[in-house]
Design an enzyme around this catalytic site. Sequence first.
Site, mmCIF file in Angstrom:
data_model
loop_
_atom_site.group_PDB
_atom_site.id
_atom_site.type_symbol
_atom_site.label_atom_id
_atom_site.label_comp_id
_atom_site.label_asym_id
_atom_site.label_seq_id
_atom_site.Cartn_x
_atom_site.Cartn_y
_atom_site.Cartn_z
ATOM 1 N N ASP A 103 -0.100 -0.756 -5.071
ATOM 2 C CA ASP A 103 -1.041 0.169 -5.862
ATOM 3 C C ASP A 103 -0.739 1.353 -6.496
ATOM 4 O OD1 ASP A 103 -0.865 1.385 -3.345
ATOM 5 O OD2 ASP A 103 -2.889 0.825 -2.559
ATOM 6 N N HIS A 104 0.171 1.939 -5.989
ATOM 7 C CA HIS A 104 0.488 3.446 -6.519
ATOM 8 C C HIS A 104 1.911 3.713 -5.706
ATOM 9 C CE1 HIS A 104 -1.854 4.872 -3.280
ATOM 10 N NE2 HIS A 104 -2.836 4.365 -3.430
ATOM 11 N N HIS A 119 -9.616 -3.012 -1.880
ATOM 12 C CA HIS A 119 -9.647 -1.919 -0.964
ATOM 13 C C HIS A 119 -10.992 -2.296 -0.243
ATOM 14 C CE1 HIS A 119 -9.328 2.078 1.014
ATOM 15 N NE2 HIS A 119 -10.561 1.949 0.994
ATOM 16 N N CYS A 142 -6.167 4.042 -3.772
ATOM 17 C CA CYS A 142 -5.967 2.801 -3.545
ATOM 18 C C CYS A 142 -7.136 2.010 -4.156
ATOM 19 C CB CYS A 142 -6.246 2.429 -2.070
ATOM 20 S SG CYS A 142 -4.990 3.195 -0.984
ATOM 21 N N ASP A 150 0.861 -1.268 -0.075
ATOM 22 C CA ASP A 150 -0.053 -0.081 0.050
ATOM 23 C C ASP A 150 0.628 1.342 -0.217
ATOM 24 O OD1 ASP A 150 -2.301 1.422 -0.029
ATOM 25 O OD2 ASP A 150 -2.947 0.633 1.874
#
Lengths: 94, 418
Positions: B306-307, B110, B56, B17
Amino acid sequence: ENTESVAYSSYPRPSDTPQWNSDLPDLKDIRIMGYSMRTSTYRFTLWVGYNPVTFEANITDIHAQELYLVKTDPNQDNNLFNKSLHFDLAQRVF
Amino acid sequence: PGTGDVNGMNVLLIIVDDLRTSLGCYGDNIIKSPNIDQLASKSVVFTNAYAQQAVCAPSRVSFLTGRRPDTTRLFDFNSYWREHAGNYSTLPQYFKEHGYVTMSVGKVFHPGISSNRSDDYPYSWSVRPYHPSSEKYENEKTCKGKDGQLHANLVCPVDVSEVPEGTLPDIQSTEEAIRLLKTVNQQNSSFFLAVGYHKPHIPFRFPKEFLKLYPIENISLAPDPDIPKNLPSVAYNPWTDIRKRQDVQALNISFPYGPVPLHFQRLIRQSYYASVSYLDSQVGQLLSAVENLGLADDTVIAFASDHGWSLGEHGEWAKYSNFDVATRVPLMFYVPGMTTTKRTQQSIFTYLDPFNIEPMRKPPGKIEEEPVELVSLYSTIAELAQLPFLPDCPVPSFHVELCTEGRSLLPYFDTARK
């Protein structure tokens, strides 16, 4: 195989200027969508009007544009987009 | 148990995350991430992989369905794609329907509305997804302040023995994932196990000993801590989630552009790094269990985030933007026999203690530098496990349950190996 590899990203905004829900706008509040394309040489982002009811982006309603060159500006600090030089970039790219 | 008619590899998908590419294997000189670096050394590593949206729920729904946000129609946290966009098959669902036991530990989808308050169970998972019991304390007042009181802070190093339940969510997730690996190993079931780690997502709530790895006097500011002159205002994200934490509120930073005080910028960066090393230690324990259970020779391991996350670059923090620091993610695939040469007597994965090892500074794995997308994760993992090839999505594809808008990254494996 003859096309350049491109990675696409997008981010929604409720307004042109930052407000308290700019980071995480609810769908109903989204008015602008920033579409990015990232190649090995540049990142180009087009911020356009967005309708959250029809889920349609309006490519003629341009709010802002960004252009960064990977080699000379890897941190993306110098937005090179200049209307006089790149006025038709969005039309060509999209 | 699954149906058992499976010939392909097992799959371990590790999702982190808010992890940017601040890892030793991506050339970061500060971060100590020996276990992820070890995984990278046995993997094909994509150095230019990008999320489809830097937040997310939209990112996770995108790569777990193999569709872009314009097709999932999820840009916030408030809709479930099966009802709101289309009844799209997911990556774990595809494995489940091909006889695998599919399991979710921690934050994979999520949680909440965007995954139907069930992490898409039972469509995606064979057993009910696991969430660590200590997750509920993450946003509570559990951070000891200088006043001796407990606060809901951004910067939150903790003595694990003193926090509620005496544990942290990612520690519990590792324990549960190892328990599940032992179970499926005993049953000889083919499995798809997704493990979603919470850190380095805010708050930076991590075992305080990890601060020792990053003395504050060694912490620098971002190389470009000011907001660029030609940045359109619409591109700027005002990092509101950071501002809501009690220790940041106390700084009285003006909205939207007021800078974070320099000493606190260093504190945020130090805490992010410590959180990454804590995460790395959890990944190391999980991978060493894979090794010890004899699963390393028949399990594909995919590792992604996720990023990314801004650490003060452009005067910004957090995700929520189109900058590379927010969209670029670590992405690597370990494939037995493909990304590694034939096993010798040596272990593939041993736990590496970040306090007692000099981290790798150069990525020794196979590197692919072409820009790629997280939306391609679905078709890549499916192809690695030799499941039937996923068709490309038509435009539009709202009515098509099984197709992908990504493309398998396997062709890159050959060039990376060369």
